[in-house]
Design a protein around this motif. Structure first.
Motif, PDB file in Angstrom:
ATOM      1  N   GLU A 259       0.188  -7.533  -5.744  1.00 30.65           N
ATOM      2  CA  GLU A 259       0.080  -8.216  -7.042  1.00 30.65           C
ATOM      3  C   GLU A 259       1.428  -8.835  -7.378  1.00 30.65           C
ATOM      4  OE1 GLU A 259       0.495  -9.051 -11.120  1.00 30.65           O
ATOM      5  OE2 GLU A 259       1.470  -7.254 -10.261  1.00 30.65           O
ATOM      6  N   SER A 260       1.386 -10.138  -7.729  1.00 26.13           N
ATOM      7  CA  SER A 260       2.599 -10.848  -8.088  1.00 26.13           C
ATOM      8  C   SER A 260       2.235 -12.033  -8.975  1.00 26.13           C
ATOM      9  CB  SER A 260       3.338 -11.346  -6.841  1.00 26.13           C
ATOM     10  OG  SER A 260       4.483 -12.087  -7.202  1.00 26.13           O
ATOM     11  N   ALA A 261       2.899 -12.132 -10.129  1.00 23.68           N
ATOM     12  CA  ALA A 261       2.712 -13.255 -11.055  1.00 23.68           C
ATOM     13  C   ALA A 261       1.249 -13.468 -11.407  1.00 23.68           C
ATOM     14  CB  ALA A 261       3.318 -14.528 -10.455  1.00 23.68           C
ATOM     15  N   GLY A 262       0.534 -12.378 -11.623  1.00 27.86           N
ATOM     16  CA  GLY A 262      -0.862 -12.471 -12.018  1.00 27.86           C
ATOM     17  C   GLY A 262      -1.829 -12.739 -10.888  1.00 27.86           C
ATOM     18  N   GLN A 263      -1.331 -12.893  -9.672  1.00 24.07           N
ATOM     19  CA  GLN A 263      -2.186 -13.121  -8.518  1.00 24.07           C
ATOM     20  C   GLN A 263      -2.255 -11.859  -7.661  1.00 24.07           C
ATOM     21  OE1 GLN A 263      -0.535 -16.505  -6.498  1.00 24.07           O
ATOM     22  NE2 GLN A 263      -1.600 -17.977  -7.809  1.00 24.07           N
ATOM     23  N   THR A 264      -3.421 -11.635  -7.051  1.00 23.42           N
ATOM     24  CA  THR A 264      -3.587 -10.474  -6.176  1.00 23.42           C
ATOM     25  C   THR A 264      -4.206 -10.918  -4.863  1.00 23.42           C
ATOM     26  OG1 THR A 264      -5.787  -9.978  -7.075  1.00 23.42           O
ATOM     27  CG2 THR A 264      -3.898  -8.889  -8.116  1.00 23.42           C
ATOM     28  N   TRP A 265      -3.838 -10.269  -3.799  1.00 25.00           N
ATOM     29  CA  TRP A 265      -4.493 -10.484  -2.513  1.00 25.00           C
ATOM     30  C   TRP A 265      -4.411  -9.171  -1.751  1.00 25.00           C
ATOM     31  CZ3 TRP A 265      -0.023 -12.609  -4.172  1.00 25.00           C
ATOM     32  CH2 TRP A 265       1.155 -12.347  -3.475  1.00 25.00           C
ATOM     33  N   ARG A 266      -5.305  -9.032  -0.798  1.00 26.02           N
ATOM     34  CA  ARG A 266      -5.476  -7.774  -0.084  1.00 26.02           C
ATOM     35  C   ARG A 266      -5.171  -7.926   1.389  1.00 26.02           C
ATOM     36  NH1 ARG A 266     -11.185  -5.757  -2.866  1.00 26.02           N
ATOM     37  NH2 ARG A 266     -10.337  -5.485  -4.983  1.00 26.02           N
ATOM     38  N   LEU A 267      -4.618  -6.877   1.959  1.00 27.95           N
ATOM     39  CA  LEU A 267      -4.311  -6.828   3.380  1.00 27.95           C
ATOM     40  C   LEU A 267      -4.963  -5.583   3.981  1.00 27.95           C
ATOM     41  CD1 LEU A 267      -0.496  -7.709   3.279  1.00 27.95           C
ATOM     42  CD2 LEU A 267      -2.425  -9.270   3.615  1.00 27.95           C
ATOM     43  N   GLY A 268      -5.334  -5.691   5.244  1.00 23.08           N
ATOM     44  CA  GLY A 268      -5.977  -4.582   5.919  1.00 23.08           C
ATOM     45  C   GLY A 268      -5.301  -4.234   7.221  1.00 23.08           C
ATOM     46  N   ARG A 269      -6.041  -3.506   8.040  1.00 23.96           N
ATOM     47  CA  ARG A 269      -5.495  -2.986   9.294  1.00 23.96           C
ATOM     48  C   ARG A 269      -4.969  -4.116  10.178  1.00 23.96           C
ATOM     49  NH1 ARG A 269      -7.879  -1.881  14.489  1.00 23.96           N
ATOM     50  NH2 ARG A 269      -6.680  -0.270  15.562  1.00 23.96           N
ATOM     51  N   GLY A 270      -3.770  -3.873  10.746  1.00 26.25           N
ATOM     52  CA  GLY A 270      -3.157  -4.831  11.654  1.00 26.25           C
ATOM     53  C   GLY A 270      -2.266  -5.851  10.981  1.00 26.25           C
ATOM     54  N   GLU A 271      -2.234  -5.881   9.631  1.00 26.73           N
ATOM     55  CA  GLU A 271      -1.418  -6.861   8.920  1.00 26.73           C
ATOM     56  C   GLU A 271      -0.121  -6.211   8.448  1.00 26.73           C
ATOM     57  OE1 GLU A 271      -3.951 -10.072   6.794  1.00 26.73           O
ATOM     58  OE2 GLU A 271      -4.941  -8.169   6.323  1.00 26.73           O
ATOM     59  N   MET A 272       0.787  -7.071   7.958  1.00 31.65           N
ATOM     60  CA  MET A 272       2.091  -6.567   7.521  1.00 31.65           C
ATOM     61  C   MET A 272       2.412  -7.114   6.142  1.00 31.65           C
ATOM     62  SD  MET A 272       4.745  -8.831   9.789  1.00 31.65           S
ATOM     63  CE  MET A 272       4.524 -10.599   9.981  1.00 31.65           C
TER      64      MET A 272
ATOM     65  N   VAL B 262       6.682  -8.415  -5.547  1.00 25.30           N
ATOM     66  CA  VAL B 262       5.291  -7.952  -5.564  1.00 25.30           C
ATOM     67  C   VAL B 262       5.264  -6.435  -5.752  1.00 25.30           C
ATOM     68  CG1 VAL B 262       4.509  -9.823  -4.076  1.00 25.30           C
ATOM     69  CG2 VAL B 262       5.200  -7.653  -3.065  1.00 25.30           C
ATOM     70  N   GLU B 263       4.131  -5.987  -6.254  1.00 26.23           N
ATOM     71  CA  GLU B 263       3.839  -4.559  -6.294  1.00 26.23           C
ATOM     72  C   GLU B 263       2.691  -4.306  -5.334  1.00 26.23           C
ATOM     73  OE1 GLU B 263       3.668  -1.779  -9.954  1.00 26.23           O
ATOM     74  OE2 GLU B 263       1.571  -2.304  -9.541  1.00 26.23           O
ATOM     75  N   VAL B 264       2.859  -3.313  -4.472  1.00 27.32           N
ATOM     76  CA  VAL B 264       1.856  -3.022  -3.444  1.00 27.32           C
ATOM     77  C   VAL B 264       1.231  -1.663  -3.764  1.00 27.32           C
ATOM     78  CG1 VAL B 264       1.392  -2.751  -0.991  1.00 27.32           C
ATOM     79  CG2 VAL B 264       3.197  -4.328  -1.765  1.00 27.32           C
ATOM     80  N   ARG B 265      -0.079  -1.692  -3.977  1.00 32.76           N
ATOM     81  CA  ARG B 265      -0.824  -0.470  -4.308  1.00 32.76           C
ATOM     82  C   ARG B 265      -1.859  -0.202  -3.211  1.00 32.76           C
ATOM     83  NH1 ARG B 265      -1.536   1.995  -9.206  1.00 32.76           N
ATOM     84  NH2 ARG B 265      -0.546   0.194 -10.207  1.00 32.76           N
ATOM     85  N   VAL B 266      -1.997   1.064  -2.841  1.00 35.22           N
ATOM     86  CA  VAL B 266      -2.924   1.448  -1.775  1.00 35.22           C
ATOM     87  C   VAL B 266      -4.340   1.495  -2.331  1.00 35.22           C
ATOM     88  CG1 VAL B 266      -3.520   3.246  -0.113  1.00 35.22           C
ATOM     89  CG2 VAL B 266      -1.125   2.759  -0.614  1.00 35.22           C
ATOM     90  N   MET B 267      -5.282   0.889  -1.631  1.00 35.19           N
ATOM     91  CA  MET B 267      -6.681   0.853  -2.082  1.00 35.19           C
ATOM     92  C   MET B 267      -7.512   1.985  -1.492  1.00 35.19           C
ATOM     93  SD  MET B 267      -7.320  -3.223  -1.647  1.00 35.19           S
ATOM     94  CE  MET B 267      -9.033  -3.021  -2.081  1.00 35.19           C
ATOM     95  N   ALA B 268      -7.156   2.458  -0.318  1.00 37.57           N
ATOM     96  CA  ALA B 268      -7.885   3.535   0.349  1.00 37.57           C
ATOM     97  C   ALA B 268      -6.856   4.349   1.125  1.00 37.57           C
ATOM     98  CB  ALA B 268      -8.946   2.962   1.284  1.00 37.57           C
ATOM     99  N   PRO B 269      -7.179   5.598   1.474  1.00 31.22           N
ATOM    100  CA  PRO B 269      -6.239   6.386   2.270  1.00 31.22           C
ATOM    101  C   PRO B 269      -5.759   5.591   3.481  1.00 31.22           C
ATOM    102  CG  PRO B 269      -8.062   7.767   1.571  1.00 31.22           C
ATOM    103  CD  PRO B 269      -8.399   6.361   1.149  1.00 31.22           C
ATOM    104  N   SER B 270      -4.458   5.430   3.596  1.00 25.88           N
ATOM    105  CA  SER B 270      -3.899   4.488   4.574  1.00 25.88           C
ATOM    106  C   SER B 270      -2.749   5.123   5.338  1.00 25.88           C
ATOM    107  CB  SER B 270      -3.395   3.213   3.876  1.00 25.88           C
ATOM    108  OG  SER B 270      -4.423   2.609   3.123  1.00 25.88           O
TER     109      SER B 270
ATOM    110  N   ALA C 268       3.359 -16.876   5.244  1.00 27.39           N
ATOM    111  CA  ALA C 268       4.053 -17.727   4.269  1.00 27.39           C
ATOM    112  C   ALA C 268       3.129 -18.843   3.770  1.00 27.39           C
ATOM    113  CB  ALA C 268       5.313 -18.311   4.900  1.00 27.39           C
ATOM    114  N   GLU C 269       2.391 -19.447   4.666  1.00 26.15           N
ATOM    115  CA  GLU C 269       1.475 -20.506   4.250  1.00 26.15           C
ATOM    116  C   GLU C 269       0.378 -19.972   3.346  1.00 26.15           C
ATOM    117  OE1 GLU C 269       0.023 -22.200   7.821  1.00 26.15           O
ATOM    118  OE2 GLU C 269       1.968 -22.991   8.483  1.00 26.15           O
ATOM    119  N   LYS C 270      -0.129 -18.783   3.664  1.00 25.91           N
ATOM    120  CA  LYS C 270      -1.206 -18.185   2.870  1.00 25.91           C
ATOM    121  C   LYS C 270      -0.741 -17.901   1.444  1.00 25.91           C
ATOM    122  CE  LYS C 270      -4.450 -14.313   2.974  1.00 25.91           C
ATOM    123  NZ  LYS C 270      -4.892 -13.100   3.722  1.00 25.91           N
ATOM    124  N   ARG C 271       0.505 -17.543   1.277  1.00 22.61           N
ATOM    125  CA  ARG C 271       1.034 -17.216  -0.046  1.00 22.61           C
ATOM    126  C   ARG C 271       1.691 -18.408  -0.720  1.00 22.61           C
ATOM    127  NH1 ARG C 271       4.516 -11.848   0.702  1.00 22.61           N
ATOM    128  NH2 ARG C 271       4.988 -12.407  -1.467  1.00 22.61           N
ATOM    129  N   GLY C 272       1.648 -19.560  -0.093  1.00 19.60           N
ATOM    130  CA  GLY C 272       2.183 -20.763  -0.715  1.00 19.60           C
ATOM    131  C   GLY C 272       3.693 -20.851  -0.690  1.00 19.60           C
TER     132      GLY C 272
END
Length: 840
Positions: free
Chosen positions: A756-769, A783-791, A819-823
Motif C-alpha cells: 500500500e502506497s499513496a492510496g494505491q494497493t497491489w498484491r504479490l505472490g509466490r516467486g515475486e519480490m 510502501v507498507e507491506v502487510r501479509v495476506m496469508a501465512p507466508s 518498475a513499469e508495473k508501478r509506474g
C-alpha cells in the motif's frame, strides 16, 4: 494385628465397594455419599459393639476395625497420588485449556480466599489462635476430586460444567495442601499470628519445585517406557511407580509439593504418552489406571468415614456454632469468587463466560471429602499440636465434610434439575422425536427381513408388527406435533452430528493406526473443539472452530520469533513438521465424511441441509488443501517423505489384517502368526519415526525453484541459499513499514503480501519480490507491506542483492518489469541497471 484379620476386613470392604454402586443407583444418590454413610455406619457400629455387652462375640471384629492402621500418611502417600494421577490421565487437556482462567481462579484464588475467610471468621468469634484458624481454613478449602468427579459424572452434568469442576478439584488440592503445610509448620513452632507474607513466601518453591520434579520424573519414565515398546506390562508397571516416585521425591528430597509433582507428572504423561507409546498400550494403561483409581477412591472414602465417629466423640454444643461459622464463611468466600470475580474477569475479556446456572452448580458442587479428613487426621496425630487445637480441627473438619456430603451431595442432583442443566433444549427434544421416528422405520424394515429368515408363524409376526406399528405411529405423530424445526436449527444439529462423525472417524483411524500416535490426540482435540463450536455457535461457530484448527498458535509464533531473531530453527522445524502431519491427517479424515452426510444426515434433516453440509465440508477440505499446498511450496521434499510414510503405515495395517484373517482361518499356526506380527511391529515402529525437517536444507531447495534465479549456476545458488534469511509471517503481520530504511530485498517463497502506497494497493505472490526499488534508489521505503496469508519470505541484504543483480539477467528483467508495473520511470533506475548489466 493378625494378617488374617486385616485381609478379611479388606476383602469385606471390597464387597461393600461392589454393593455400594448398584445401591447408589437404586437410591439415586451419589456413589461417594453411599460409601461415606456405609463407612460411618461400620465405624459407629464397631464402637457400639465394643462398648456394650450385648454381643461379646463381635468384640474382636470391632476391635480389629477400630485398630486398623489408618494414618494420614496412608491417605496422602498411598491413595491420593493414585486419584490425582488417574484424573490427569483422563483429562482432555486441550479442551480444558479453553477454560483455564476459571479453573485456575477456582483452584488457587478461591482456595486462598476461603482459607483467609474461614480463618479470620473463626478467629473473630472464638479464642482459638489465628494460625490454628487459618490451618482449619486451609483444611476445609479443598474440594475432593473423588467426591466431585464421581458425582458430576453420575448425574450426567454438561461436559463444560464437569470439565471446570474436575479441573478445580484436581488442582486445588495442591494449593490447599501447600497452605496446610505452611500453617501446620507455624502451629507446631508455636507461632500464634504469622504474617501473610511469611506464609505465602514459601509458596513459589512449593509450586514450581513440585512442578519441575514431576516433569523430570515423568520425562525419565516416558523415556524408559518408550524403550520397552513391545512389553506392555512393563510399561504399565513403570506408570504405576511414576506418581509415587514423583510424590515422594518432591516431598522428601526437594521440599516441594508432592501433589503438584503428581499433577505435573500426570500432565506430562498425558501429553507425551500417546506419541511415544503404542496405541494399544496407551489404551490398556488408561484402563488399568481407571480401575486403580476406582478402588482407591472407594477405599479412601470408606476408611476415612470409619474415622468420623471417633473424631466426633468429643463434640460440644459450642462447636456447632463454630461449625456454622465455618460453613457460612466457606460458602460466602466461594460465592464471592464465583458471582463477583468471575463475571468481572469475563467483562474484562480475561476469562470466557460461565453462565449463571453453571456458576450456581459450581457453588453447590464444592464438596469436601477424604482429603479434608486426611489433613485433619494429620493434625490429630501430631504430638506437637496442642490438644484443644487437635479437638477443634477434628470436629470442624469432620462436621464440614459431613455437611457437604450429606446436604450438598444429596441435593446436588435436585439443584442441577432445578437449574435446568439436565434437560434437553426444545430443539434437541424435537430432534430426538424425529430421530426416534427415523430409527423405528429402519428397525421395522430390518425386523421384517429377520422374521422371514426365522420362519416364524404369521400370527406372531402380525401381533408383534401391530405393536411395533403403533409405536412407530406414535413416534411419527409426536415428531409432527413437536413442530417444524427451522432450517437454521437443522443445520446446527447436522453440523453437530457431522463433527461427532469426524471424532468417531478419528478414533477408528487411531485404532487402525492410519493416523500416527503422535498426532492422534491433537486431531481428536480439534474435533472436540469443532463439536463445541457447532453446539454453541451453529454454522458460524463450526466455521470459526474449523478455521481455528488451521491457524498458527502462540507457540508457533514464539518459535518463529526464536528463528527470526536468534536463528534457532530446531523448535520451528519440529512445530512445522507437526503442522504438516496434522494437515495430512485432517485431509484424510475429512474426505471420509461425505458418505456420512448422504447416508445418515440426509435421512433425518433432508436434502437441503445435506447439500449445505457438503458445501461446508468441501470448503473445509479446500482450506486444508490450501494450507497443505502452502507447506508443500515451502518444503517440497519433506511433504513427499511424509506422504510416503503414510503409505507405509497403511500397507502395514493391511498386512497385519491379512495375517489375522489367516490365523482365524487356521491357515497359519500361533507360532507363525506371532513371528509375523513381531516383524510387523518392528517395521511399524520404524515407520512411526518421523523424518526430521531441516529448515536450512529446505531453504536451499526453495532457492532453486525461484524463476528469478534460473540463470545462476549451482555454486552461485548454493552461496545465495546461505546468504538468504528466512522470515515466517502470519496473516496480518506487517513486514515493511513506511519511511523505514531500505536495507534488504524480499523474495516471496510462499504465501502473498499486499503493498500500500499513496492510496494505491497491489498484491504479490509466490516467486515475486519487493523492496528492490527503495534499495536501488537509496531512499526510505514509501510502501507498507502487510501479509495476506501465512507466508515464507526470504530476505537478502543490500550488498548481496546488488552483487546478485550484476550476475542475473532474469533478475534485471524482473526489476524493470516491476518498475513499469508501478509506474516508475525506468530512466531513474537506468544507472543501477547499467551497472548491473553483465559484461561480455
Amino acid at each position: 494385628m493378625d494378617i488374617v484379620i486385616v485381609t478379611t476386613i479388606i476383602a469385606s470392604l471390597f464387597i461393600i465397594i461392589g454393593v455400594a454402586e448398584p445401591l447408589a443407583a437404586r437410591l439415586r444418590l451419589p456413589y461417594t455419599v453411599i460409601l461415606a454413610v456405609l463407612g460411618m455406619m461400620i465405624g459407629a457400629g464397631a464402637i457400639f459393639f465394643l462398648r456394650t455387652d450385648i454381643i461379646d462375640a463381635l468384640n474382636p471384629v470391632s476391635a480389629a476395625i477400630l485398630n486398623l492402621p489408618i494414618r494420614s500418611n496412608v491417605f496422602l502417600y498411598v491413595f491420593l497420588p493414585t486419584l490425582l494421577f488417574q484424573a490427569t490421565l483422563g483429562m482432555n487437556l486441550r479442551r480444558m485449556l479453553d477454560d483455564w482462567v476459571p479453573i485456575l481462579v477456582l483452584a488457587v484464588v478461591a482456595v486462598v480466599v476461603a482459607t483467609l475467610s474461614v480463618g479470620y471468621a473463626l478467629a473473630w468469634v472464638s479464642s482459638i489462635p489465628l494460625v490454628a484458624c487459618l490451618l482449619i481454613g486451609a483444611i476445609v478449602s479443598t474440594t475432593d476430586p473423588s467426591a466431585v468427579v464421581s458425582i458430576f459424572r453420575s448425574i450426567s452434568a454438561p461436559r463444560r460444567l464437569a470439565r471446570i469442576i474436575e479441573g478445580e478439584s484436581l488442582l486445588n488440592d495442591a494449593a490447599a495442601i501447600a497452605l496446610f503445610g505452611l500453617f501446620m509448620g507455624f502451629v507446631m513452632l508455636g507461632v500464634p499470628n504469622p504474617t501473610l507474607s511469611a506464609a505465602l513466601g514459601q509458596f513459589p518453591m512449593l509450586i514450581f519445585g513440585g512442578a519441575l520434579t514431576g516433569w523430570v520424573v515423568a520425562q525419565i519414565a516416558v523415556w524408559v517406557m518408550s524403550m520397552f515398546a513391545r512389553y506392555e506390562l512393563a510399561q504399565i508397571s513403570i506408570s504405576v511407580a511414576l506418581p509415587y516416585l514423583a510424590y515422594i521425591g518432591a516431598e522428601q528430597s526437594v521440599g516441594a509439593s508432592g501433589v503438584i509433582a503428581v499433577v505435573a507428572a500426570g500432565l506430562t504423561l498425558n501429553l507425551t504418552g500417546p506419541g511415544r507409546l503404542p496405541p494399544e498400550s496407551w489404551v490398556n494403561l488408561r484402563e488399568v489406571w481407571d480401575l486403580l483409581a476406582h478402588w482407591a477412591g472407594a477405599l479412601i472414602f470408606i476408611l476415612a468415614a470409619l474415622l468420623i465417629p471417633r473424631m466426633l466423640e468429643e463434640v460440644r454444643v459450642s462447636d456447632f456454632a463454630l461449625l456454622g461459622v465455618v460453613i457460612l464463611a466457606a460458602i460466602a468466600a466461594r460465592a464471592a469468587i464465583i458471582f463477583a470475580l468471575m463475571p468481572l474477569l469475563t467483562a474484562l475479556r480475561i476469562s470466557p463466560n460461565v453462565e449463571r446456572p453453571y456458576r450456581a452448580a459450581i457453588l453447590w458442587g464444592g464438596l469436601r471429602g477424604a482429603v479434608t479428613l486426611a489433613l485433619a487426621l494429620a493434625v490429630t496425630e501430631s504430638f506437637r499440636v496442642p490438644g484443644e487445637v487437635k479437638r477443634v480441627v477434628a470436629i470442624l473438619a469432620t462436621g464440614f465434610t459431613l455437611f457437604t456430603l450429606l446436604v450438598q451431595g444429596t441435593t446436588l442432583r435436585m439443584v442441577i434439575r432445578w437449574l435446568g442443566l439436565d434437560r434437553l433444549s426444545p430443539l434437541d427434544q424435537a430432534l430426538s422425536r424425529q430421530v426416534v421416528a427415523v430409527a423405528l422405520q429402519t428397525v421395522r424394515e430390518d425386523v421384517s427381513r429377520t422374521t422371514e429368515n426365522y420362519e416364524l408363524t404369521h400370527d406372531i409376526i402380525r401381533s408383534e408388527a401391530k405393536i411395533f406399528g403403533e409405536r412407530l405411529d406414535d413416534a411419527v405423530k409426536s415428531a409432527e406435533e413437536s413442530g417444524e424445526i427451522l432450517d437454521r436449527d437443522r443445520i446446527t444439529l447436522g453440523l453437530i452430528a457431522l463433527a461427532g462423525a469426524e471424532r468417531d472417524t478419528i478414533l477408528e483411524s487411531m485404532r487402525e493406526r492410519t493416523i500416527s500416535a503422535r498426532m492422534s490426540e491433537q486431531v481428536l482435540s480439534h474435533a472436540d473443539r469443532v463439536i463445541e463450536g457447532a453446539r454453541t455457535g451453529g454454522r458460524n461457530g463450526y466455521r470459526r472452530a474449523a478455521n481455528r484448527t488451521l491457524t498458527y498458535g502462540p507457540m508457533f509464533r514464539a518459535t518463529v520469533l526464536l528463528h527470526n531473531r536468534f536463528w534457532l530453527s530446531g523448535p520451528l522445524g519440529a512445530l512445522t513438521a507437526d503442522r504438516f502431519e496434522l494437515l495430512l491427517s485432517q485431509r484424510l479424515i475429512l474426505r471420509d465424511l461425505g458418505g456420512f452426510i448422504d447416508g445418515r444426515i440426509r435421512r433425518i434433516h433432508g436434502r437441503r441441509v445435506a447439500e449445505l453440509l457438503h458445501e461446508l465440508l468441501s470448503r473445509r477440505i479446500e482450506n486444508v488443501e490450501a494450507a497443505l499446498e502452502g507447506l508443500r511450496l515451502q518444503y517440497p521434499g519433506y511433504a513427499e517423505e511424509l506422504e510416503r510414510r503414510f503409505i507405509r503405515r497403511t500397507a502395514l495395517r493391511l498386512e497385519e489384517r491379512e495375517y489375522t484373517l489367516m490365523r482365524e482361518d487356521a491357515l497359519i499356526g500361533a507360532e507363525v502368526y506371532t513371528s509375523l506380527m513381531q516383524d510387523v511391529a518392528a517395521r511399524r515402529a520404524k515407520a512411526e519415526e518421523r523424518p526430521r525437517l531441516d529448515i536450512a536444507l529446505q531453504r536451499s531447495e526453495l532457492v532453486q525453484q525461484f524463476p528469478l534465479f534460473e540463470d545462476l549456476d549451482k555454486a552461485a545458488l548454493k552461496r545465495l541459499g546461505r546468504a538468504l534469511r528466512t522470515h515466517y509471517a502470519n496473516a496480518g503481520d506487517i513486514v515493511v513499514t513506511k519511511d523505514s530504511p531500505a536495507k534488504s530485498v524480499f523474495f516471496i517463497s510462499s504465501g502473498a503480501v499486499e503493498l500500500e502506497s499513496a492510496g494505491q494497493t497491489w498484491r504479490l505472490g509466490r516467486g515475486e519480490m519487493f523492496g528492490q526499488m527503495a534499495v536501488l534508489m537509496q531512499r526510505p521505503r514509501r510502501v507498507e507491506v502487510r501479509v495476506m496469508a501465512p507466508s515464507t519470505i526470504l530476505a537478502l541484504d543490500e550488498t548481496r542483492f546488488r552483487r546478485l543483480l550484476k550476475r542475473s539477467k532474469a533478475l534485471q528483467d524482473a526489476v524493470r518489469a516491476s518498475a513499469e508495473k508501478r509506474g516508475i520511470d525506468a530512466a531513474i533506475l537506468a544507472p543501477e541497471l547499467a551497472q548491473a548489466t553483465p559484461k561480455h
